[in-house]
Scaffold this active site. Sequence first.
Site, short mmCIF file in Angstrom:
data_model
loop_
_atom_site.label_atom_id
_atom_site.label_comp_id
_atom_site.label_asym_id
_atom_site.label_seq_id
_atom_site.Cartn_x
_atom_site.Cartn_y
_atom_site.Cartn_z
CD GLU A 1 41.99 34.35 33.81
OE1 GLU A 1 41.50 35.35 34.34
OE2 GLU A 1 42.56 33.47 34.44
CD GLU B 1 47.36 33.40 34.89
OE1 GLU B 1 46.72 33.54 35.95
OE2 GLU B 1 47.34 34.21 33.96
C1 PNW Z 1 44.27 35.36 36.90
N1 PNW Z 1 38.68 32.99 39.16
O1 PNW Z 1 42.93 35.77 36.94
C2 PNW Z 1 45.00 36.39 36.05
O2 PNW Z 1 45.24 35.92 34.76
C3 PNW Z 1 46.24 36.96 36.67
O3 PNW Z 1 46.63 38.14 36.02
C4 PNW Z 1 46.03 37.18 38.14
O4 PNW Z 1 47.09 37.86 38.77
C5 PNW Z 1 45.82 35.82 38.76
O5 PNW Z 1 44.70 35.16 38.19
C6 PNW Z 1 45.60 35.88 40.26
O6 PNW Z 1 44.42 36.58 40.55
C7 PNW Z 1 41.92 35.03 37.52
O7 PNW Z 1 37.65 33.63 39.45
C8 PNW Z 1 40.70 35.66 37.69
O8 PNW Z 1 38.77 31.78 39.38
C9 PNW Z 1 39.63 34.99 38.22
C10 PNW Z 1 39.76 33.66 38.59
C11 PNW Z 1 40.97 33.03 38.44
C12 PNW Z 1 42.05 33.72 37.91
#
Ligand code: PNW
Length: 607
Positions: free
Chosen positions: A201, A463
């Site tokens: 990301e 994920e």
């Molecule tokens: C992921 N959104 O981040 C990460 O890769 C993980 O490390 C984290 O624990 C997981 O999501 C849960 O938060 C994201 O804004 C950050 O849609 C932002 C978003 C989605 C996933």
Amino acid sequence: QPAAAPEQGGKLPADFAWGTATAAYQIEGGWNADGRGPSLWDYFSHRYPNNVNGGKNVTYDFKTGLGGGSDYLEHNADEADLSYYYWKNDIDLIKKLGAPSYRFSMSWTRLFPDGHARRAADGKWNVNPKGLKYYDSLVNALIEADITPFVTMVHWDLPMNLHSEYGGWLGYQMQDDFKNYAHFLFEHFGDRVKHWITFNEPWVSCFLGFQINSKAPWRYGPPNNATEDPLSGPSYEIGPTQYTPESKVLPANRPQQPLEALWCSHNLLNAHAKAQQVYRTHFAAQNALVGLTVDGEMSVPWQEPNTTAEQLASNTHYADLANIFRISWYADPLVYGDYPPEIKERVGSDMPVFTEEQKALLKGSVDFLGWNAYTGHWAEQARSANGSYIPPSTTKSYATAQVDIWHDNCRGRDASYNCLPPRIGAQGGSSWLIKYPKAIRVGLNWLWNRYSGNIPHGLYITENGASQPNAKVAAPNDTVTADFWAALGENPADYLYGPDEIESEFNVTSLVDDTFRQKFFADYLEQVRLTVTVDGIPLKGYFAWSLMDNFEWEDGYTTRFGMSYVNFTDPERVRHPKGTFSAVSSWFAANKAYGSKAPIPTIASPS
Ligand code: PNW
């Protein structure tokens, strides 16, 4: 209105990769054990503990993870799940799940404490032997258990030393420091690791870290204590050389900061391309795939029963723009060798420019594309506080482009504003997480529509998962009627969680018997199945986030994404499978084609 005929499809193919995902900083602990150096997250969570979960004064009830108890946890991942010590338990857990794959990340500073990977004259790398032993043991044990490792090289935990030296991702030097680190990983683990993800990301690293300011390095200072300023502190200075050699700019003052996220992204993309070049030049015989994972929300055109065709076309245009700014900012350069024309046109001269040489390296530099799919949003043309549409700006700059593309679904709007469109689904346990299962199908189709034929090994969901809503999360206050959802072919019961339902779902037992999460996975996985078996999208694998409860970044330990429950005061951090654990395991047993090998072991009931 008659219900649409159910779509059938079939089972996922036998070679479909599935498993769970984790990240080093979120699970390992042992933050300074055996010579590990500090990452951005170690440094900033120690120096500014208020950055994580509202600060030092927040106490919990550990059993529930809710505020208001008398317990206190350090707001960092110094210990987390202690996977540095209990990694064998993680492997046992994956075996119990019956998953053929596991996605995890390596901690750069466990291998190279100051971030600089170097080879001496005798050919030996300056690697930290104890850190290396940890990942060798983990990788070897996975392979012995017949579990395919998918390795993320950087899951946000950049070496702090590189940030001090030249601003981390702001410095063009990062391109070569990352390239050298990747070179080492290919060389050492390439005989066993055949799936590499360079970055997790990039949008989050760059835009949340350098613009929105909710994640390390919190470039605008600590959000909960404005008097502390990381830019002027005694133990933290950004070195003199920043941005790229082309820009020759040192951002001495705040007004230049709005463009830092753009330069962060620029350096990160070039770093990926250089690592892929190293792979193809020196290690092609290993036959591994090198990809990258983009994040996480899918914008969907706002639609209600009386939306006109003209309005829908406009909303589709804005949904596309939102997705292009979030996803194609990275995916277009990696696939086609340059930023999307839609972005360049709107951002104008604020946009960093790739040299011809960089374009050539970037083009076709992902063998597969990973996507972290969690949530969806309605999108439409930006509106002002009184609800009227904001006409697109005529000046071309990053600041005006942001306003133009921004869509909304009540988030970020004034509470007094009568919110339309309503939210797209049920609120999960994280503010940004709204359950919209179709996002995963719409998103995979959207990605393949834009990139098909140019990503040779297809797509992976790297994920997907949910935090269980709890009493801290307000129930949706949008007025969404059953008629509204019925007209869209939706069942309101799948979306609307009243306060009573949340309260009764959330009690201590529900941490293990996690009904919201079970339903979340069931609904998203059905969309995954349809995407592959009905739409024919080459989705090659799926990873559920996450193997177990862990350190959830700025939410600390208050938000749980695990398929297993962990009590963070338990010195052994025993992993207790939740209802989701067996539900996901059984779902794959029923919906994936298997050969003769029995896929699913018996899962012990949660203790
Ligand atoms: C992921 N959104 O981040 C990460 O890769 C993980 O490390 C984290 O624990 C997981 O999501 C849960 O938060 C994201 O804004 C950050 O849609 C932002 C978003 C989605 C996933």
